[in-house]
Design a protein around this motif. Structure first.
Motif, PDB file in Angstrom:
ATOM      1  N   ILE A   1       0.848  -1.196   0.000  1.00  0.00           N
ATOM      2  CA  ILE A   1       0.000   0.000   0.000  1.00  0.00           C
ATOM      3  C   ILE A   1       0.880   1.241   0.000  1.00  0.00           C
ATOM      4  N   ILE A   2       0.761   2.020  -1.056  1.00  0.00           N
ATOM      5  CA  ILE A   2       1.541   3.249  -1.201  1.00  0.00           C
ATOM      6  C   ILE A   2       0.569   4.421  -1.096  1.00  0.00           C
ATOM      7  N   ALA A   3       0.860   5.349  -0.191  1.00  0.00           N
ATOM      8  CA  ALA A   3      -0.013   6.509   0.009  1.00  0.00           C
ATOM      9  C   ALA A   3       0.811   7.788  -0.037  1.00  0.00           C
ATOM     10  N   PHE A   4       0.208   8.846  -0.531  1.00  0.00           N
ATOM     11  CA  PHE A   4       0.858  10.152  -0.525  1.00  0.00           C
ATOM     12  C   PHE A   4      -0.222  11.228  -0.539  1.00  0.00           C
ATOM     13  N   ASP A   5       0.158  12.431  -0.162  1.00  0.00           N
ATOM     14  CA  ASP A   5      -0.775  13.557  -0.114  1.00  0.00           C
ATOM     15  C   ASP A   5      -0.525  14.442  -1.321  1.00  0.00           C
ATOM     16  N   ASP A   6      -1.401  14.338  -2.307  1.00  0.00           N
ATOM     17  CA  ASP A   6      -1.253  15.131  -3.518  1.00  0.00           C
ATOM     18  C   ASP A   6      -1.650  16.579  -3.234  1.00  0.00           C
TER      19      ASP A   6
ATOM     20  N   ASN B   1      17.411  14.940  -9.125  1.00  0.00           N
ATOM     21  CA  ASN B   1      17.014  15.429  -7.804  1.00  0.00           C
ATOM     22  C   ASN B   1      15.679  16.177  -7.854  1.00  0.00           C
ATOM     23  N   ILE B   2      14.723  15.623  -8.590  1.00  0.00           N
ATOM     24  CA  ILE B   2      13.419  16.272  -8.715  1.00  0.00           C
ATOM     25  C   ILE B   2      12.704  16.241  -7.367  1.00  0.00           C
ATOM     26  N   SER B   3      12.234  17.408  -6.955  1.00  0.00           N
ATOM     27  CA  SER B   3      11.549  17.508  -5.653  1.00  0.00           C
ATOM     28  C   SER B   3      10.052  17.735  -5.808  1.00  0.00           C
ATOM     29  N   HIS B   4       9.636  18.344  -6.934  1.00  0.00           N
ATOM     30  CA  HIS B   4       8.229  18.668  -7.155  1.00  0.00           C
ATOM     31  C   HIS B   4       7.824  18.222  -8.563  1.00  0.00           C
ATOM     32  N   ILE B   5       6.763  17.435  -8.629  1.00  0.00           N
ATOM     33  CA  ILE B   5       6.273  16.930  -9.909  1.00  0.00           C
ATOM     34  C   ILE B   5       4.839  17.394 -10.093  1.00  0.00           C
ATOM     35  N   ILE B   6       4.642  18.268 -11.081  1.00  0.00           N
ATOM     36  CA  ILE B   6       3.312  18.771 -11.401  1.00  0.00           C
ATOM     37  C   ILE B   6       2.975  18.292 -12.798  1.00  0.00           C
ATOM     38  N   ARG B   7       1.929  17.489 -12.914  1.00  0.00           N
ATOM     39  CA  ARG B   7       1.590  16.862 -14.191  1.00  0.00           C
ATOM     40  C   ARG B   7       0.101  16.530 -14.204  1.00  0.00           C
ATOM     41  N   GLY B   8      -0.371  15.924 -15.298  1.00  0.00           N
ATOM     42  CA  GLY B   8      -1.788  15.639 -15.455  1.00  0.00           C
ATOM     43  C   GLY B   8      -2.287  14.503 -14.580  1.00  0.00           C
ATOM     44  N   ALA B   9      -3.589  14.552 -14.276  1.00  0.00           N
ATOM     45  CA  ALA B   9      -4.206  13.549 -13.409  1.00  0.00           C
ATOM     46  C   ALA B   9      -4.251  12.169 -14.053  1.00  0.00           C
ATOM     47  N   ASP B  10      -3.998  12.079 -15.365  1.00  0.00           N
ATOM     48  CA  ASP B  10      -3.941  10.758 -15.999  1.00  0.00           C
ATOM     49  C   ASP B  10      -2.756   9.949 -15.498  1.00  0.00           C
ATOM     50  N   LEU B  11      -1.801  10.607 -14.834  1.00  0.00           N
ATOM     51  CA  LEU B  11      -0.630   9.909 -14.301  1.00  0.00           C
ATOM     52  C   LEU B  11      -0.712   9.710 -12.790  1.00  0.00           C
ATOM     53  N   LEU B  12      -1.851  10.065 -12.206  1.00  0.00           N
ATOM     54  CA  LEU B  12      -2.004   9.923 -10.755  1.00  0.00           C
ATOM     55  C   LEU B  12      -1.806   8.483 -10.301  1.00  0.00           C
ATOM     56  N   ASP B  13      -2.389   7.530 -11.035  1.00  0.00           N
ATOM     57  CA  ASP B  13      -2.275   6.134 -10.592  1.00  0.00           C
ATOM     58  C   ASP B  13      -0.925   5.513 -10.934  1.00  0.00           C
ATOM     59  N   SER B  14      -0.067   6.250 -11.655  1.00  0.00           N
ATOM     60  CA  SER B  14       1.302   5.788 -11.882  1.00  0.00           C
ATOM     61  C   SER B  14       2.227   6.163 -10.730  1.00  0.00           C
ATOM     62  N   THR B  15       1.853   7.170  -9.969  1.00  0.00           N
ATOM     63  CA  THR B  15       2.730   7.688  -8.926  1.00  0.00           C
ATOM     64  C   THR B  15       3.096   6.645  -7.876  1.00  0.00           C
ATOM     65  N   PRO B  16       2.152   5.819  -7.372  1.00  0.00           N
ATOM     66  CA  PRO B  16       2.554   4.797  -6.408  1.00  0.00           C
ATOM     67  C   PRO B  16       3.608   3.836  -6.951  1.00  0.00           C
ATOM     68  N   ARG B  17       3.520   3.483  -8.226  1.00  0.00           N
ATOM     69  CA  ARG B  17       4.532   2.609  -8.815  1.00  0.00           C
ATOM     70  C   ARG B  17       5.894   3.283  -8.815  1.00  0.00           C
TER      71      ARG B  17
ATOM     72  N   GLN C   1       7.141  16.050  -3.595  1.00  0.00           N
ATOM     73  CA  GLN C   1       5.804  16.634  -3.648  1.00  0.00           C
ATOM     74  C   GLN C   1       5.192  16.393  -5.027  1.00  0.00           C
ATOM     75  N   TYR C   2       3.939  15.978  -5.032  1.00  0.00           N
ATOM     76  CA  TYR C   2       3.222  15.726  -6.280  1.00  0.00           C
ATOM     77  C   TYR C   2       1.972  16.597  -6.337  1.00  0.00           C
ATOM     78  N   ALA C   3       1.675  17.081  -7.524  1.00  0.00           N
ATOM     79  CA  ALA C   3       0.437  17.809  -7.768  1.00  0.00           C
ATOM     80  C   ALA C   3      -0.092  17.373  -9.129  1.00  0.00           C
ATOM     81  N   HIS C   4      -1.256  16.745  -9.137  1.00  0.00           N
ATOM     82  CA  HIS C   4      -1.822  16.239 -10.390  1.00  0.00           C
ATOM     83  C   HIS C   4      -2.980  17.139 -10.824  1.00  0.00           C
ATOM     84  N   LEU C   5      -2.786  17.757 -11.982  1.00  0.00           N
ATOM     85  CA  LEU C   5      -3.744  18.720 -12.513  1.00  0.00           C
ATOM     86  C   LEU C   5      -4.948  18.022 -13.129  1.00  0.00           C
ATOM     87  N   PRO C   6      -6.134  18.636 -13.045  1.00  0.00           N
ATOM     88  CA  PRO C   6      -7.274  18.093 -13.798  1.00  0.00           C
ATOM     89  C   PRO C   6      -6.927  18.005 -15.275  1.00  0.00           C
ATOM     90  N   LEU C   7      -7.586  17.117 -15.980  1.00  0.00           N
ATOM     91  CA  LEU C   7      -7.340  16.983 -17.415  1.00  0.00           C
ATOM     92  C   LEU C   7      -8.194  17.975 -18.185  1.00  0.00           C
TER      93      LEU C   7
END
Length: 303
Positions: free
Chosen positions: A142-147, A187-203, A222-228
């Motif tokens: 179980i992988i959890a994070f606060d988007d 050394n990426i610290s912040h990833i801002i991308r589309g919500a289509d990749l939200l379920d890839s983040t745990p992997r 830190q992750y932030a997934h934008l609406p499509l």
């Protein structure tokens, strides 16, 4: 680069020119980095030659520059990173975390897309896909994070994904492996991308752990997934859905519309300004909290 500093990135695939949906992702990641006095990097994810369009990389880079989205440092090309991906695969194999798989897409599709780990006892070979072994106990998978936009997100990799591919049968490296290795390297610290990749983040978070990232390092990302952005038919704006390319000469309008779509409330008079003025206002007034946590938002009709 300072590992503790803000390092954001935009990582387009050269499968065609940028459209409104990709501009939104580029702009949001750029503004968040600049608002926090951070670095904004551009990575060309050209690791899947059959999908790439000749000349697309040049077009994408010119589009970014014409919109005033200037990146820091050197460009990174995944096509030049094969040695790093091979080293990651070798490490995973040495740690007993990978195996060969001969199952085809039809079989996995018949399983509902969740792999049943049928080939787990096989050794790594040269004529098969390679999968990553997930933990034996579900609780460890179980992988959890606060988007930063979507809020709490969690996924049980074992029950919702299954052991996943890290190198394809055609020897091309999987998106999940390449992006994880590159995020570590840069050394990426912040990833801002589309919500289509939200379920890839745990992997990707799990792969970070397998490749030696500490719990502290992983939790600091830190992750932030934008609406499509979707078209009038309810489809995601994409090259596959024939989203129109950004038009040259419309940079100010494109940026203003993207800011409006991102709920940043740009003043109407800003639309007539040049891109430098628009971006200066946008950096000063940037608020990630204004972006709604919905899965999708209709794109402006003009796009």
């Amino acid at each position: 680069m300072n590992p503790s500093a803000y390092n954001g990135r935009f990582a387009p695939s050269p499968t065609g020119p940028l459209h409104f949906g990709s501009l939104v992702c580029a702009l949001a990641s750029f503004l968040d980095a600049r608002h926090h006095q951070g670095q904004w990097l551009v990575r060309i994810e050209d690791s899947d030659p059959p999908r790439e369009i000749p000349g697309a990389t040049t077009i994408i880079l010119k589009q970014l520059e014409s919109h005033g989205l200037h990146w820091d440092g050197d460009l990174l090309y995944q096509s030049q990173r094969s040695d790093a991906y091979e080293a990651a695969l070798a490490q995973l194999h040495l740690d007993g975390l990978s195996y060969s798989c001969d199952c085809n897409r039809q079989r996995v599709s018949e399983l509902g897309g969740i792999y049943d780990n049928r080939c787990r006892q096989r050794q790594v070979g040269s004529d098969s896909a390679i999968r990553l072994k997930l933990p034996e106990h579900n609780s460890e998978a179980i992988i959890a994070f606060d988007d930063l936009i979507m809020g709490d997100y969690r996924q049980n990799l074992s029950t919702e994904v299954g052991d996943f591919v890290i190198q394809r049968r055609d020897r091309l490296f999987s998106y999940q492996l390449a992006v994880t290795v590159d995020d570590q390297f840069q050394n990426i610290s912040h990833i801002i991308r589309g919500a289509d990749l939200l379920d890839s983040t745990p992997r990707q978070l799990y792969l970070q752990r397998c490749l030696g990232a500490s719990v502290k390092q992983i939790s600091a990302m830190q992750y932030a997934h934008l609406p499509l952005a979707i078209n009038s038919q309810g489809q995601k704006l994409s090259k596959q859905n024939h989203a129109p390319a950004l038009m040259p000469g419309e940079e100010s309008s494109n940026l203003w519309l993207a800011l409006q779509w991102l709920q940043q409330a740009p003043p109407n008079e800003l639309r007539r300004e040049d891109h430098a003025t628009i971006l200066s206002w946008a950096v000063s007034n940037w608020s990630l909290a204004q972006i709604p946590n919905s899965a999708e938002i209709p794109a402006p009709e003009t796009t």
